[in-house]
Structure formats: C-alpha cells, structure tokens
Design a protein around this motif. Sequence first.
Motif, PDB file in Angstrom:
ATOM      1  N   PHE B  88       0.806  -1.217   0.000  1.00 41.68           N
ATOM      2  CA  PHE B  88       0.000   0.000   0.000  1.00 41.68           C
ATOM      3  C   PHE B  88       0.845   1.276   0.000  1.00 41.68           C
ATOM      4  CE2 PHE B  88      -1.661   3.160   3.064  1.00 41.68           C
ATOM      5  CZ  PHE B  88      -2.497   3.827   2.186  1.00 41.68           C
ATOM      6  N   PRO B  89       1.910   1.395   0.843  1.00 41.26           N
ATOM      7  CA  PRO B  89       2.699   2.638   0.810  1.00 41.26           C
ATOM      8  C   PRO B  89       3.276   2.924  -0.579  1.00 41.26           C
ATOM      9  CG  PRO B  89       3.248   1.375   2.747  1.00 41.26           C
ATOM     10  CD  PRO B  89       2.381   0.495   1.906  1.00 41.26           C
ATOM     11  N   PHE B  90       3.663   1.862  -1.284  1.00 39.41           N
ATOM     12  CA  PHE B  90       4.211   2.032  -2.629  1.00 39.41           C
ATOM     13  C   PHE B  90       3.158   2.607  -3.575  1.00 39.41           C
ATOM     14  CE2 PHE B  90       4.973   0.003  -6.851  1.00 39.41           C
ATOM     15  CZ  PHE B  90       6.117   0.715  -7.167  1.00 39.41           C
ATOM     16  N   PHE B  92       0.450   4.137  -2.745  1.00 44.38           N
ATOM     17  CA  PHE B  92       0.074   5.473  -2.271  1.00 44.38           C
ATOM     18  C   PHE B  92       1.095   6.514  -2.746  1.00 44.38           C
ATOM     19  CE2 PHE B  92      -0.142   8.894   0.842  1.00 44.38           C
ATOM     20  CZ  PHE B  92      -1.494   9.135   0.875  1.00 44.38           C
ATOM     21  N   SER B  93       2.380   6.159  -2.675  1.00 45.03           N
ATOM     22  CA  SER B  93       3.413   7.090  -3.136  1.00 45.03           C
ATOM     23  C   SER B  93       3.250   7.375  -4.619  1.00 45.03           C
ATOM     24  CB  SER B  93       4.806   6.512  -2.872  1.00 45.03           C
ATOM     25  OG  SER B  93       4.961   6.244  -1.505  1.00 45.03           O
ATOM     26  N   ILE B  94       3.011   6.326  -5.407  1.00 43.16           N
ATOM     27  CA  ILE B  94       2.801   6.493  -6.848  1.00 43.16           C
ATOM     28  C   ILE B  94       1.635   7.450  -7.086  1.00 43.16           C
ATOM     29  CG2 ILE B  94       1.970   5.313  -8.924  1.00 43.16           C
ATOM     30  CD1 ILE B  94       4.478   4.115  -8.658  1.00 43.16           C
ATOM     31  N   PHE B  97       2.397  11.033  -5.973  1.00 43.84           N
ATOM     32  CA  PHE B  97       3.436  11.624  -6.825  1.00 43.84           C
ATOM     33  C   PHE B  97       2.828  12.073  -8.150  1.00 43.84           C
ATOM     34  CE2 PHE B  97       7.271  11.406  -9.555  1.00 43.84           C
ATOM     35  CZ  PHE B  97       8.122  12.187  -8.784  1.00 43.84           C
ATOM     36  N   HIS B 116       6.685  14.822 -18.877  1.00 45.54           N
ATOM     37  CA  HIS B 116       7.953  14.371 -19.449  1.00 45.54           C
ATOM     38  C   HIS B 116       7.936  12.848 -19.549  1.00 45.54           C
ATOM     39  CE1 HIS B 116      11.251  17.360 -20.060  1.00 45.54           C
ATOM     40  NE2 HIS B 116      10.211  18.117 -19.794  1.00 45.54           N
ATOM     41  N   ILE B 117       8.120  12.357 -20.773  1.00 44.54           N
ATOM     42  CA  ILE B 117       8.070  10.908 -20.988  1.00 44.54           C
ATOM     43  C   ILE B 117       9.134  10.206 -20.163  1.00 44.54           C
ATOM     44  CG2 ILE B 117       9.500  11.109 -23.061  1.00 44.54           C
ATOM     45  CD1 ILE B 117       6.725   8.508 -22.560  1.00 44.54           C
ATOM     46  N   MET B 118      10.263  10.864 -19.938  1.00 43.95           N
ATOM     47  CA  MET B 118      11.315  10.224 -19.136  1.00 43.95           C
ATOM     48  C   MET B 118      10.850  10.019 -17.689  1.00 43.95           C
ATOM     49  SD  MET B 118      13.727   9.371 -21.002  1.00 43.95           S
ATOM     50  CE  MET B 118      15.051   8.974 -19.879  1.00 43.95           C
ATOM     51  N   VAL B 119      10.075  10.977 -17.198  1.00 46.28           N
ATOM     52  CA  VAL B 119       9.589  10.867 -15.817  1.00 46.28           C
ATOM     53  C   VAL B 119       8.543   9.762 -15.715  1.00 46.28           C
ATOM     54  CG1 VAL B 119       8.342  12.069 -13.994  1.00 46.28           C
ATOM     55  CG2 VAL B 119      10.075  13.278 -15.324  1.00 46.28           C
ATOM     56  N   THR B 122      10.126   6.402 -16.210  1.00 47.45           N
ATOM     57  CA  THR B 122      10.849   5.982 -15.002  1.00 47.45           C
ATOM     58  C   THR B 122       9.880   5.412 -13.975  1.00 47.45           C
ATOM     59  OG1 THR B 122      12.450   7.736 -15.412  1.00 47.45           O
ATOM     60  CG2 THR B 122      12.447   6.742 -13.217  1.00 47.45           C
ATOM     61  N   LEU B 123       8.762   6.115 -13.771  1.00 48.99           N
ATOM     62  CA  LEU B 123       7.753   5.620 -12.830  1.00 48.99           C
ATOM     63  C   LEU B 123       7.244   4.250 -13.266  1.00 48.99           C
ATOM     64  CD1 LEU B 123       5.305   8.467 -11.756  1.00 48.99           C
ATOM     65  CD2 LEU B 123       6.827   7.112 -10.333  1.00 48.99           C
ATOM     66  N   VAL B 126       9.787   1.640 -12.672  1.00 45.15           N
ATOM     67  CA  VAL B 126       9.841   1.325 -11.237  1.00 45.15           C
ATOM     68  C   VAL B 126       8.698   0.372 -10.882  1.00 45.15           C
ATOM     69  CG1 VAL B 126       9.472   2.296  -8.937  1.00 45.15           C
ATOM     70  CG2 VAL B 126      11.068   3.399 -10.504  1.00 45.15           C
ATOM     71  N   PHE B 180       1.873  10.536 -19.943  1.00 41.86           N
ATOM     72  CA  PHE B 180       2.645  11.553 -20.660  1.00 41.86           C
ATOM     73  C   PHE B 180       1.792  12.237 -21.731  1.00 41.86           C
ATOM     74  CE2 PHE B 180       4.888  11.703 -24.822  1.00 41.86           C
ATOM     75  CZ  PHE B 180       5.597  12.877 -24.634  1.00 41.86           C
TER      76      PHE B 180
END
Lengths: 200, 251
Positions: B88-90, B92-94, B97, B116-119, B122-123, B126, B180
């Motif tokens: 859940f914390p993961f 929730f952070s997503i 963010f 930004h496609i890079m951002v 990256t998400l 992850v 994006f």
Amino acid sequence: MRRVTLLAALAAILPAAAMAASTSSVPVEGMPQLAFGHPEQGRLLVGQVVWQLIIFAALIYLMSRVVLPRVGAVIENRQARIAADLEAAQAAKTEADAAMAAHRAATEEARAAARAQVAAALQAAQAETDAKADALTARLNAQIAEAEARIEAARAAAMGALRGVAADTAEALVSKLVGRADRAAIEAAVGRELAARGRA
Amino acid sequence: MAVEGKTIDALSQFELSPVGGVFGWAVSFSQSNLFMVIAVVLTFWLMKATADRGAMVPGRLQALGESAYEFVAGMVRDQVGDEGKKYFPFVFSIFMFVLFGNLLGMLPYAFTYTSHIMVTLTLAVVVWVAVTVIALKRHGMHFFSYFFPEGAPVWLAPIIIPVEVISYLSRMVSLSVRLFANMVAGHVMLKVFATFVVLLGGLGAIGPFVAAMPLAVNVALVGFEFLVAFLQAYVFAILTSIYLHDAVHLH
C-alpha cells in the motif's frame, strides 16, 4: 501562520522557476521531452531521472516508514472506538430489553393478582348475599307457614262455630215448627249435611 | 515566450532549466525536480498533519489526508486483497506523486513533471520492476507460468507465449505513454488557446470580442485538465494495483 509562510514560499519559487525556463542558449528542436541530443536539455533529461529516483525513494521512505503507519493507526483507532461504542450500545440495548421484559412480566403478574383478588372479593360478596337471601327466604317461609297455620286454625275455628250455629238454628227452627227438638238428632243431621257439602 | 515571431510555441513550456544557477547545473537539478520535491513536501506535510491531528472526529485537513489514505487503501484492498497491504505505501506514493505532479502543473508558472516521458517512463519502469520482483519472490520460477495460461492447448504455445511476453513488457510503455500523452496534450491545448487569446486580442477594435472565444475554451479546458489530473493519477494507481494483483495471485 506556518501555512501562510509555506504558501508565500511557493508563490516566490514558482515565477523564479518559470523565469529560469527560458534560458536555453541553443534553440530546442521538436519536443523538449525527447531532446536528448541537445547539449543542455539532454543532460538535464538524464539528471531529471536520477533526481526523480532519489526523490521518489525519499517519498516511499517517508510514506511507508514515517507517516502512513501513523495515519493508519489514527483510522484504526477510530474504527476500534466505533466498534466498541457500537458494542456498548448493543449491550445497553440488550440490558434495556431485559429490563423492559422484566417490567412487562411484573406488570402482568400484578394485573393477574389484582384480577384474582377482585374475583375473590366478588365471590365472597356473592356468597354473603346468597347467605343473606337464604336466611331471609327461610324467615319468610317460616312466617308464611306460621300465617298459614294461623289461617288454618282460624278456619277450623270458624268451621267449628258454623256447626254450632247451624245446629242452634236448626234446633230453633225445628222447635218452632214441631214444638220440640231433639238436640242430638239435629246435631247428627247437621253433621251429615255438612259432610255431604264437604265442609265438615 | 509563447508568441515568437507570430508562431505558436506550445512546446517551450516543457523545456528543462537548472535551478539554482551553476549549482543546479552542476548536479543537473532542473525545475522539474524542484516540483517533484514540492510534491513530496506537500504530500508529506498533508499526511503528517493528518497524523499529528489524529482527532477522533477529523477536521477538514485531516479528512482530506484520511480520504486520500482510504481511497488508495480501498483500491489496493479491492484489487490485490489482504496480501496487498504491505504494498500500500508504494501504491500510495505512486498515486500522490502523479496526482501532485498533475495538480501542481495547473498552477500558473508551474512545471508539470508528469508531461515528461522520461519521468513517466521511469515511474512505469519502477512499477514494472517492483511488480516483477514481487512476483519472482512470491512464486519463484513458477512465475513464468504466467505467460502460458493453464489449460491452453500446447500447440498454441508458440503464439501465446510471445503475445503474453510482449503484453507484459508493453505495460511499461502503455503506463508511461498514457500519462505523458494526456498531460502534454492538455498543456499544449491550454498554451495554443492562450496564444490565440493574445493573437486575436491584438486585432484592433474587434480583438477583445473575438479573443473571448478561445478564452472561454481555455476556461473549459482548465476544468477538464483538473479532471484529467485526478483521472490519470487514479488510472496509474489502479493499474499498478492490478499488476500487483497479477504478481501476487498469478492470474
């Protein structure tokens, strides 16, 4: 106050960041998001990802280790409290229901006792009345019987006197007609006549 | 900046620039990263304020933090089940963010790092790596049975397995491109119509009247963008939850 400071800091940072956005020396061709070949943008694009990973890791750490367990505890506390309160309310309701049932039973019992008492009183009164009525009836019957006896006696007396009067009358008549009278014969004749008429 | 030589420049808003002069340049810290830090600070502040108050009857701020918590917690519980609690914390952070990235982008002068496609990639990477690692940890080699559904005819394996592998890999692409593209499209539209307002407003006497039309469009677009900001954060978080469900339960 702290909130105002935070908002003021944000308001100061935003235009400064926006002003800095137009300082690219070499014009950017196409989408800046894909300008990997641009001397400045390309470097910043890579740096952006590295920083993002650091910042996102910090976010996950802060959330999972620092704040979310505390928020979860607050919510769980509340739920436990609500559950306990509900349970207490349920117990109180059961208790109230039991008290209500006991009260109802007691009322019913009292009502039944009252009914029994009323019925007993009614019965006693009825019995007394019956006894009084019986006594009265008996007395009246006795009086009636006594009166009847008196009547009978009077009648018998009257009937006895009738025989004497009839005999006297008959003697007087006979003596007037024939000059003499045999008392015994006349009495016998009168007795016969009275017997024949059913009055003896 | 928006109008240069009478051409519409809708893309320069996405250019990165270092924050803090030479120091920022030295560590490649751009305004995009600054807004990430702001998003993390705001998220942390909101949740900390929620926890600090901890009132039995929450106030407005606490109710906001708690509803964010319970919204994501409910999503994870519904999608993953009770095993999902530790992830859940993961999620929730997503969610926070992306949500704060989208919402901060709605402020004037602000930078939208989710554009930004890079951002976003990256998400997405992850999420993908996390999901794959979780699946491998839970199921070991059995995880690879995910790519061949049980009961399917064996002779179909040469078709099914590549399709499943490609669809598994393309999660990264679909997850990142969706966010994006939504954010870029929205902000480009806003910029284009805002430029129309400026261009048409300069047409002499009738200018202000004609310029009112793109202005009205922009007003509607701003409302629409707020919807998209929430919706895309929700989509990102729920897809993460669904992938976690696959990782935990394998189908």
